[in-house]
Every structure is written in C-alpha cells, then in structure tokens.
Design an enzyme around this catalytic site. Structure first.
Site: not given
Ligand code: ASP
Length: 316
Positions: A175, A203, A205-206, A226-227, A229
């Site tokens: 991301t 789906r 995400g955040d 990022t992570g 979500g």
């Molecule tokens: N945060 C993003 C999501 O969950 C994915 C990512 O940051 O790797 O969609």
C-alpha cells in the site's frame, strides 16, 4: 542568561513530507539487492516529486496527490498498476485523501477502472457533496469528471504478475501513502491500495475509511496507515493518534507509538503509519518486520528506509 531548561528554539521546517510503500515481512534476506535498489529508486522519485511541490510553495494536497500517483503507476507497489488480486482474480482499488485545514475528505473504494484512485478521491472531495463513493458509481463519477479510465486489464500484466507475484504474495503489502505539511502550515494525508491479497465479497479495508487508514487535521497531525486493515478500522488508528494528541496532549511520536507499538500489537494487528504534525515532526512507527518509508524536509533532512533497524522518526 538562559537557564538549563530553556533552549534556543530550533527553527521549524517550512515544509515536511513523509511517504510509505507498505509494511510487512520485509527483511534483508527477502529483498535481493536489485529489488531493494528498485524500491529505493521509486520511493526517492516519489518523495522528490512531493518535496518539489512543497519547495515551490505548492499545497500539501498537491504534494500528497502527485507523490501517490508516482507510486500508483509503479507496479512494485500494491496500488494502481501492480495492485494485488482478489479471490476472483480481479483488482479492486481503494484510496482516500484528507485536507487538514478544513477536514474535507474524499475516498473511493472497490474501483476497477480508474487509473489513479488518489485523484478520484481528491475529486470526490472537491467536486461532490460526498466523502466515499464505491464501485460502478465511483467510476461513473470519475468518467463524468474527465479522469483517466482504463480497461481493468491495465492493472494486470502477465509478465508483471509473474515477476511480482513472488514479492507481493510473500509480503502481501505495498500500500502507498503520503503525509505533508506545506509552507502555509496546512497538513494533508492520502493513501492508496489494492487491499489484501485474496480478499472476497467486495471487502473494504482501512485505506478509504477516514479516521482508520487516513486522517488529517491541522490542529494535530496527518496520518497514513498500512497493514492489516480490519484492525486499523476497529481501532480507528489514524484518528486515535490525532485524538491522543488533541485530548491527552501527547506529542506526535508518543501518540503514534502508543497506537502502533502497543494497542495494535496487543490486538494482533500488524502494520505501521507515517505521520507529520504542524511543526514538521515526523513519526513512522511500525510493528512488522519492515516498512518502505522515507521523509524529506525544507531543512534538507531526508532519507529512504526499509528495515526495522533504520530510522523511523524525525523529531525536534
Ligand atoms: N491496509 C490495507 C488494507 O487492509 C492493506 C495494506 O496496507 O497492506 O486494505
């Protein structure tokens, strides 16, 4: 005479910018020197692009959008071209942007044919009464506004897919995000992603959720996350960092660390954030093995970092 407790205040930078290109299992043993050099080069190009906008007096919003577009167009990252694949083998993109000067925000989710989702997010913010548009409706809106539309296959290239599957599947991250402080003191944040590999059922995400993966407020900070979500949504990570500054009076770095290194770790949510405050302090904590990241300020302080033993803040 100055007492010991008083110090001559350091000049605050006139502008500051930080970027991320995703967090995850990113270790020296997993990145070949060639791949590492490639990542560093694109991160540098993105950072320099945003820094140039700020240097010539441009807005933090322009810096954020232009910087993110560079990374969206680069197949190394999980955003725009190069986005990860859904369970059904498609690419569904999410992006958000926020203006810290007035709390205006725009976002798109589950889009499949908008070349640069970050620009679509900004257009939602400035040219619609809404904050978050999804799927077909978001595409229709983007078309009406004259944004570049591509065939969904643009996001997929056989060769790139094969080249990158190994990296992306392993890291499942990439991301991209950017936060910036401009010469006028305005903060802005933006994030763009393909989401999580193998996601299903549209789906979300955040990233496009204001307050979860993206947030900016001139009176506190600008945050891009990022992570994993689902955790960032449940813990409203980006807004929580801002709230800790606003209500508990924590400095930027303490607030960001509390959320990423304690709250999220306890909950089992992996990832990281990049943040900047109105004084140009930068904090980039993560709880995964690595996070592609970098910063640059008007005072010439800059760097691109990947691994856990490299810097993750620039604090006065
Ligand atoms: N945060 C993003 C999501 O969950 C994915 C990512 O940051 O790797 O969609």
């Amino acid at each position: 005479m100055l007492s010991c407790r008083e110090s001559i205040p350091e000049k605050k930078p006139e502008w500051a910018i930080a970027i991320h290109g995703g967090a995850g299992v990113i270790t020296r043993s997993q990145l070949t020197p060639e791949k590492e050099a490639l990542y560093r080069a694109v991160l540098q190009e993105a950072l320099d692009t945003g820094a140039a906008v700020l240097q010539r007096g441009g807005s933090s919003l322009d810096a954020v959008e232009k910087t993110i577009r560079i990374m969206e167009d680069c197949p190394l990252f999980n955003a725009g071209k190069g986005a990860v694949f859904t369970h059904e083998g498609r690419n569904e993109l999410d992006a958000a942007i926020m203006d810290g000067s007035n709390l205006a925000a725009g976002a798109v989710t589950c889009v499949t044919d908008i070349k640069n989702p970050i620009t679509a997010a900004r257009t939602v913010m400035t040219e619609s009464p809404h904050v978050l548009l999804s799927g077909k409706g978001a595409s229709e809106f983007a078309k009406e506004k004259g944004l570049e539309i591509v065939d969904p296959s643009y996001f997929y290239t056989e060769e790139r897919y094969r080249q990158l599957r190994e990296i992306l599947d392993k890291e499942k991250h990439g991301t991209v995000g950017c936060v910036a402080l401009d010469r006028k003191g305005n903060l802005a944040a933006g994030t763009s992603t393909g989401g999580m590999t193998d996601k299903r059922y549209n789906r979300i995400g955040d990233t496009p959720i204001i307050g979860a993966g993206t947030y900016a407020n001139n009176s506190t900070c600008a945050v891009s996350a990022t992570g994993h979500g689902e955790f960032f949504i449940r813990y409203t990570v980006a807004h929580d960092i801002s709230a800790l500054m606003e209500y508990r009076g924590l400095p930027l770095d303490s607030a960001a660390r509390l959320v990423v290194k304690h709250k999220l770790v306890k909950a089992g949510g992996s990832g990281g954030v990049i943040c900047v405050d109105g004084k140009g302090n930068i904090s980039m904590p993560f709880n995964s093995e690595g996070m592609f990241r970098g910063y640059s300020t008007s005072e010439g302080k800059k760097g691109i970092f990947i691994y856990a033993d490299e810097p993750d803040r620039l604090i006065k």
